[in-house]
Design a protein around this motif. Structure first.
Motif, PDB file in Angstrom:
ATOM      1  N   ARG A 126      29.875 -35.297 135.862  1.00  0.00           N
ATOM      2  CA  ARG A 126      28.914 -36.255 135.320  1.00  0.00           C
ATOM      3  C   ARG A 126      29.458 -36.957 134.088  1.00  0.00           C
ATOM      4  NH1 ARG A 126      23.220 -33.300 134.814  1.00  0.00           N
ATOM      5  NH2 ARG A 126      24.112 -32.885 132.773  1.00  0.00           N
ATOM      6  N   TYR A 127      28.907 -38.108 133.800  1.00  0.00           N
ATOM      7  CA  TYR A 127      29.282 -38.947 132.670  1.00  0.00           C
ATOM      8  C   TYR A 127      29.126 -38.253 131.319  1.00  0.00           C
ATOM      9  CZ  TYR A 127      24.223 -39.513 132.380  1.00  0.00           C
ATOM     10  OH  TYR A 127      22.875 -39.265 132.298  1.00  0.00           O
ATOM     11  N   ASP A 128      28.280 -37.229 131.231  1.00  0.00           N
ATOM     12  CA  ASP A 128      28.069 -36.532 129.959  1.00  0.00           C
ATOM     13  C   ASP A 128      28.979 -35.322 129.793  1.00  0.00           C
ATOM     14  OD1 ASP A 128      26.952 -34.797 131.783  1.00  0.00           O
ATOM     15  OD2 ASP A 128      24.961 -34.763 130.885  1.00  0.00           O
ATOM     16  N   GLY A 129      29.962 -35.184 130.683  1.00  0.00           N
ATOM     17  CA  GLY A 129      30.919 -34.090 130.573  1.00  0.00           C
ATOM     18  C   GLY A 129      30.489 -32.799 131.251  1.00  0.00           C
ATOM     19  N   HIS A 130      29.409 -32.843 131.995  1.00  0.00           N
ATOM     20  CA  HIS A 130      28.939 -31.657 132.698  1.00  0.00           C
ATOM     21  C   HIS A 130      29.318 -31.741 134.175  1.00  0.00           C
ATOM     22  CE1 HIS A 130      26.301 -29.666 129.656  1.00  0.00           C
ATOM     23  NE2 HIS A 130      26.562 -30.819 129.067  1.00  0.00           N
ATOM     24  N   VAL A 131      29.391 -30.590 134.804  1.00  0.00           N
ATOM     25  CA  VAL A 131      29.638 -30.477 136.235  1.00  0.00           C
ATOM     26  C   VAL A 131      28.428 -29.769 136.836  1.00  0.00           C
ATOM     27  CG1 VAL A 131      31.058 -29.295 137.947  1.00  0.00           C
ATOM     28  CG2 VAL A 131      32.141 -30.520 136.071  1.00  0.00           C
ATOM     29  N   ILE A 132      27.929 -30.292 137.942  1.00  0.00           N
ATOM     30  CA  ILE A 132      26.723 -29.759 138.571  1.00  0.00           C
ATOM     31  C   ILE A 132      27.060 -29.228 139.969  1.00  0.00           C
ATOM     32  CG2 ILE A 132      24.367 -30.278 139.336  1.00  0.00           C
ATOM     33  CD1 ILE A 132      24.829 -30.556 136.289  1.00  0.00           C
ATOM     34  N   VAL A 133      26.631 -27.999 140.227  1.00  0.00           N
ATOM     35  CA  VAL A 133      26.743 -27.378 141.548  1.00  0.00           C
ATOM     36  C   VAL A 133      25.359 -26.808 141.855  1.00  0.00           C
ATOM     37  CG1 VAL A 133      27.817 -25.535 142.906  1.00  0.00           C
ATOM     38  CG2 VAL A 133      29.177 -26.788 141.201  1.00  0.00           C
ATOM     39  N   SER A 134      24.706 -27.336 142.885  1.00  0.00           N
ATOM     40  CA  SER A 134      23.369 -26.833 143.198  1.00  0.00           C
ATOM     41  C   SER A 134      23.095 -26.924 144.683  1.00  0.00           C
ATOM     42  CB  SER A 134      22.296 -27.591 142.406  1.00  0.00           C
ATOM     43  OG  SER A 134      22.153 -28.900 142.897  1.00  0.00           O
ATOM     44  N   GLY A 135      22.032 -26.242 145.077  1.00  0.00           N
ATOM     45  CA  GLY A 135      21.615 -26.235 146.471  1.00  0.00           C
ATOM     46  C   GLY A 135      20.715 -25.046 146.733  1.00  0.00           C
ATOM     47  N   GLU A 136      20.736 -24.574 147.969  1.00  0.00           N
ATOM     48  CA  GLU A 136      19.948 -23.403 148.337  1.00  0.00           C
ATOM     49  C   GLU A 136      20.647 -22.676 149.470  1.00  0.00           C
ATOM     50  OE1 GLU A 136      16.157 -25.078 149.380  1.00  0.00           O
ATOM     51  OE2 GLU A 136      16.806 -25.615 151.387  1.00  0.00           O
ATOM     52  N   TRP A 137      20.333 -21.394 149.588  1.00  0.00           N
ATOM     53  CA  TRP A 137      20.890 -20.604 150.683  1.00  0.00           C
ATOM     54  C   TRP A 137      19.763 -19.951 151.447  1.00  0.00           C
ATOM     55  CZ3 TRP A 137      19.996 -15.322 150.347  1.00  0.00           C
ATOM     56  CH2 TRP A 137      19.750 -14.797 149.080  1.00  0.00           C
ATOM     57  N   LEU A 138      20.028 -19.702 152.717  1.00  0.00           N
ATOM     58  CA  LEU A 138      19.065 -19.082 153.611  1.00  0.00           C
ATOM     59  C   LEU A 138      19.770 -17.942 154.337  1.00  0.00           C
ATOM     60  CD1 LEU A 138      16.242 -19.201 155.072  1.00  0.00           C
ATOM     61  CD2 LEU A 138      17.384 -20.641 156.782  1.00  0.00           C
ATOM     62  N   LEU A 139      19.184 -16.755 154.240  1.00  0.00           N
ATOM     63  CA  LEU A 139      19.731 -15.584 154.910  1.00  0.00           C
ATOM     64  C   LEU A 139      18.775 -15.171 156.015  1.00  0.00           C
ATOM     65  CD1 LEU A 139      21.963 -13.319 154.801  1.00  0.00           C
ATOM     66  CD2 LEU A 139      20.243 -11.964 153.582  1.00  0.00           C
ATOM     67  N   ASN A 140      19.320 -14.996 157.207  1.00  0.00           N
ATOM     68  CA  ASN A 140      18.559 -14.444 158.324  1.00  0.00           C
ATOM     69  C   ASN A 140      19.064 -13.019 158.516  1.00  0.00           C
ATOM     70  OD1 ASN A 140      17.425 -13.652 160.744  1.00  0.00           O
ATOM     71  ND2 ASN A 140      17.773 -15.627 161.743  1.00  0.00           N
ATOM     72  N   GLN A 141      18.238 -12.073 158.083  1.00  0.00           N
ATOM     73  CA  GLN A 141      18.606 -10.663 158.181  1.00  0.00           C
ATOM     74  C   GLN A 141      17.714 -10.005 159.223  1.00  0.00           C
ATOM     75  OE1 GLN A 141      17.824  -8.181 154.730  1.00  0.00           O
ATOM     76  NE2 GLN A 141      19.778  -7.119 155.053  1.00  0.00           N
ATOM     77  N   GLN A 142      18.215  -9.946 160.444  1.00  0.00           N
ATOM     78  CA  GLN A 142      17.505  -9.344 161.569  1.00  0.00           C
ATOM     79  C   GLN A 142      16.088  -9.904 161.710  1.00  0.00           C
ATOM     80  OE1 GLN A 142      17.933  -5.182 160.719  1.00  0.00           O
ATOM     81  NE2 GLN A 142      20.092  -5.186 161.288  1.00  0.00           N
ATOM     82  N   GLY A 143      15.982 -11.230 161.653  1.00  0.00           N
ATOM     83  CA  GLY A 143      14.705 -11.903 161.843  1.00  0.00           C
ATOM     84  C   GLY A 143      13.923 -12.157 160.571  1.00  0.00           C
ATOM     85  N   THR A 144      14.292 -11.518 159.474  1.00  0.00           N
ATOM     86  CA  THR A 144      13.646 -11.765 158.191  1.00  0.00           C
ATOM     87  C   THR A 144      14.411 -12.871 157.469  1.00  0.00           C
ATOM     88  OG1 THR A 144      12.947  -9.460 158.023  1.00  0.00           O
ATOM     89  CG2 THR A 144      12.959 -10.749 155.982  1.00  0.00           C
ATOM     90  N   LEU A 145      13.700 -13.917 157.050  1.00  0.00           N
ATOM     91  CA  LEU A 145      14.333 -15.043 156.379  1.00  0.00           C
ATOM     92  C   LEU A 145      14.129 -14.942 154.876  1.00  0.00           C
ATOM     93  CD1 LEU A 145      13.313 -17.964 158.768  1.00  0.00           C
ATOM     94  CD2 LEU A 145      15.446 -16.663 158.732  1.00  0.00           C
ATOM     95  N   ILE A 146      15.205 -15.122 154.140  1.00  0.00           N
ATOM     96  CA  ILE A 146      15.168 -15.124 152.680  1.00  0.00           C
ATOM     97  C   ILE A 146      15.845 -16.406 152.228  1.00  0.00           C
ATOM     98  CG2 ILE A 146      15.932 -13.954 150.584  1.00  0.00           C
ATOM     99  CD1 ILE A 146      16.083 -11.388 152.441  1.00  0.00           C
ATOM    100  N   LYS A 147      15.140 -17.181 151.397  1.00  0.00           N
ATOM    101  CA  LYS A 147      15.643 -18.472 150.937  1.00  0.00           C
ATOM    102  C   LYS A 147      15.613 -18.505 149.414  1.00  0.00           C
ATOM    103  CE  LYS A 147      14.698 -23.390 151.600  1.00  0.00           C
ATOM    104  NZ  LYS A 147      13.810 -24.356 152.253  1.00  0.00           N
TER     105      LYS A 147
END
Length: 187
Positions: A126-147
């Motif tokens: 970014r123009y202000d000298g910062h770096v941005i890393v963002s998003g989301e993850w989704l885990l499917n653990q034997q039919g159970t979803l965790i986001k």
């Protein structure tokens, strides 16, 4: 005078056609990443199914936010391989290093595996000298979803694309650390 005209024209054209050198970048693989034995009986199995990125990050050029509403995609500073592939392979290496009792793979492992999908929404300097890393993850653990979401904001200490890529890699490592910590707490 007419004899100098072709020479002047050739010099003028060659000055206009100066070529800029392309620079290619690859996210570094963490040094502490270790290969794990697939013969660990009863070890949790994690398949990193995909890492999705938006179209503007799927371009070959590195992305830089120039104002609060404008982004620039570099034309001379390019990713050496598709960014989503780099993110997936470095995520697998980072999670393998942070989850020593697990078998982490970017290939399907079998029926007992948990499946992780990640959507990266921001991955730029970014123009202000910062770096941005963002998003989301989704885990499917034997039919159970965790986001879960992730958001990493790091200060870039030096100017230039080299420094930006190194800080982006640090941000991605921190996102993997957050994911690993949350996966370790799962039953």
């Amino acid at each position: 005078m007419k004899q100098w005209l072709p020479l002047c024209l050739a010099l003028a054209l060659s000055a206009c056609s100066s070529t800029s050198e392309l620079t290619y970048y690859q996210l570094p693989t963490p040094v502490q990443a270790v290969l794990q034995s697939a013969s660990q009986a009863g070890a949790p199995q994690l398949w990193i199914d995909q890492v999705r990125i938006p179209d503007y990050l799927a371009e070959n050029g590195l992305v830089y936010q120039t104002t609060d509403v404008q982004y620039s995609i570099a034309t001379q500073n390019l990713w050496a391989s598709p960014l989503d592939q780099q993110l997936r392979s470095t995520l697998a290496a980072n999670l393998s290093a942070r989850l020593p009792g697990w078998i982490v793979s970017s290939q399907p492992l079998g029926n007992e595996q948990s499946v992780l999908s990640v959507e990266v929404t921001d991955f730029y300097g970014r123009y202000d000298g910062h770096v941005i890393v963002s998003g989301e993850w989704l885990l499917n653990q034997q039919g159970t979803l965790i986001k879960r979401p992730f958001y990493i904001d790091l200060k870039q200490q030096q100017d230039g694309y080299d420094a930006m890529v190194k800080v982006l890699a640090q941000g991605w490592q921190q996102a993997a650390t957050q994911i690993a910590a949350q996966l370790e707490r799962l039953p």
